[in-house]
Scaffold this active site. Structure first.
Site, PDB file in Angstrom:
ATOM      1  N   CYS A 187       0.822  -1.206   0.000  1.00 33.90           N
ATOM      2  CA  CYS A 187       0.000   0.000   0.000  1.00 33.90           C
ATOM      3  C   CYS A 187       0.863   1.266   0.000  1.00 33.90           C
ATOM      4  CB  CYS A 187      -0.986  -0.052   1.162  1.00 33.90           C
ATOM      5  SG  CYS A 187      -2.319   1.161   1.040  1.00 33.90           S
ATOM      6  N   HIS A 238      -3.687  -5.405  -0.232  1.00 31.90           N
ATOM      7  CA  HIS A 238      -3.454  -5.831   1.152  1.00 31.90           C
ATOM      8  C   HIS A 238      -3.479  -7.356   1.268  1.00 31.90           C
ATOM      9  CE1 HIS A 238      -3.691  -1.986   3.441  1.00 31.90           C
ATOM     10  NE2 HIS A 238      -4.272  -1.596   2.318  1.00 31.90           N
ATOM     11  N   GLU A 262      -2.759  -9.134   3.747  1.00 31.57           N
ATOM     12  CA  GLU A 262      -3.170  -9.566   5.085  1.00 31.57           C
ATOM     13  C   GLU A 262      -4.672  -9.466   5.305  1.00 31.57           C
ATOM     14  OE1 GLU A 262      -3.829  -5.369   5.432  1.00 31.57           O
ATOM     15  OE2 GLU A 262      -2.266  -6.522   4.443  1.00 31.57           O
TER      16      GLU A 262
END
Length: 359
Positions: free
Chosen positions: A245, A329, A331
């Site tokens: 990001c 992302h 995660e």
């Protein structure tokens, strides 16, 4: 109580206030996720923004205190078509209105979110203000113009260095507004972690001799973080680096690339991204307003991922140095585990004993 969202172009949307009722100013963005509203509320990358949920029913599974991405909400307001008064889920601990009230976050319901989203798509991200009473156009414009989100990273970074125990590789994280699940992702891989504030110097990071360096997500314009870009540049030839990001954008800038602002950003958990190396497509979670300009990258930096909605860059890696990054992302579990391989790729990179020889 009735309240209105007024955009900087003068467009107005009337609805019903809920949560902590107060006048609120911020950037207005929309998120296309059907679920994940509590992760969105607590994602530090949303600092200074009012989030419009395009899915019409929000709050149906309530709020639990385990899935937060930070200690408290970072959004300026949550704007929805319909809020559910009572959550229905075995993990539900409180309803969404009670949570917003307790956390002092403004909510606005019964808004025509379809019309609002179309406005943002056509005109781009805009500042806006939520008011509960009539005020003059001059006062509205003054308050909107006075709003600034330039120090967003400073507001959401950790205030001090801290560590997370582990028996495996030592990861140094620069926290630009890190989500909790990033820590969980590294801990799951038995990593020892040291987390630094965003304004850490290169020498301080290298003094703990980490095996690798991670550049976290965060809010705002990457070009505003000139000191951080200089720090990352010093680290690029010292240690393996992974960025996501905002960390991805800062890494690209440190390698000589450029970034630009998107018209209305990428916010949602349903964005298709193609891994050009694996020749596979993944559904990803996104939350960013800036992207890397592909034409600006030096020859030794290759593009590894692209967004299939608009062909923007979603990943890069250095041809010789042990450095790579992704815009999405990994995660955030949109697949739910499809893109976790990004962390595994980083761990494999740290295990290689020959990466220094490739410089």
């Amino acid at each position: 109580m009735k309240a209105k969202l007024i955009l900087e172009n003068g467009n107005s949307f009337e609805g019903i206030a809920f949560g902590h009722i107060q006048e609120t100013v911020g950037e207005v963005v929309f998120n296309t996720g059907m679920t994940g509203y509590q992760e969105i509320l607590t994602d530090p990358s949303y600092y200074g923004q009012m989030v419009v949920m395009t899915y019409p029913l929000i709050g149906n599974y309530g709020i639990n205190l385990d899935d937060m991405e930070s200690t408290a909400p970072k959004v300026k307001a949550l704007i929805v078509r319909e809020r559910t008064a009572k959550g229905s889920n075995w993990r539900c601990e409180m309803d969404i209105e009670g949570y917003l009230k307790e956390m002092k976050v403004m909510g606005l319901a019964e808004i025509d979110t379809r019309a609002l989203t179309k406005t943002l798509r056509n005109h781009g991200t805009m500042k806006g203000i939520i008011v509960g009473e009539d005020i003059s156009q001059e006062e509205i414009q003054k308050k909107i113009n006075n709003f600034s989100n330039e120090d967003a990273v400073k507001q959401v970074t950790t205030k001090e260095i801290y560590s997370v125990e582990g028996a495996g590789k030592h990861i140094a994280i620069i926290d630009f507004g890190m989500k909790k699940n990033i820590l969980r992702s590294f801990s799951k891989r038995n990593c020892r972690i040291t987390v630094f504030p965003y304004n850490v110097g290169a020498e301080e990071i290298l003094s703990v001799n980490p095996d690798g360096i991670f550049l976290s997500n965060g809010p705002g314009d990457p070009k505003a973080l000139t000191d951080n870009i200089a720090t990352i540049k010093k680290l690029t030839e010292k240690k393996p680096i992974l960025g996501i990001c905002l960390g991805h954008q800062l890494l690209a800038l440190s390698l000589g690339g450029n970034t630009e602002r998107l018209k209305f950003g990428h916010h949602g958990c349903n964005h298709p991204v193609k891994d050009l190396i694996k020749n596979k497509i993944y559904i990803t979670s996104q939350n960013h307003d800036y992207v890397v300009d592909g034409g600006s990258l030096p020859e030794e930096v290759i593009v590894t991922h692209v967004n299939l909605n608009d062909n923007t860059i979603e990943g890069i890696q250095h041809e010789f140095l042990p450095i790579f990054s992704v815009q999405f992302h990994p995660e955030a579990s949109p697949g739910p585990q499809d893109t976790a391989y990004i962390f595994d790729k980083f761990m494999e990179l740290l295990d290689k004993e020959d990466y220094n020889a490739k410089r």
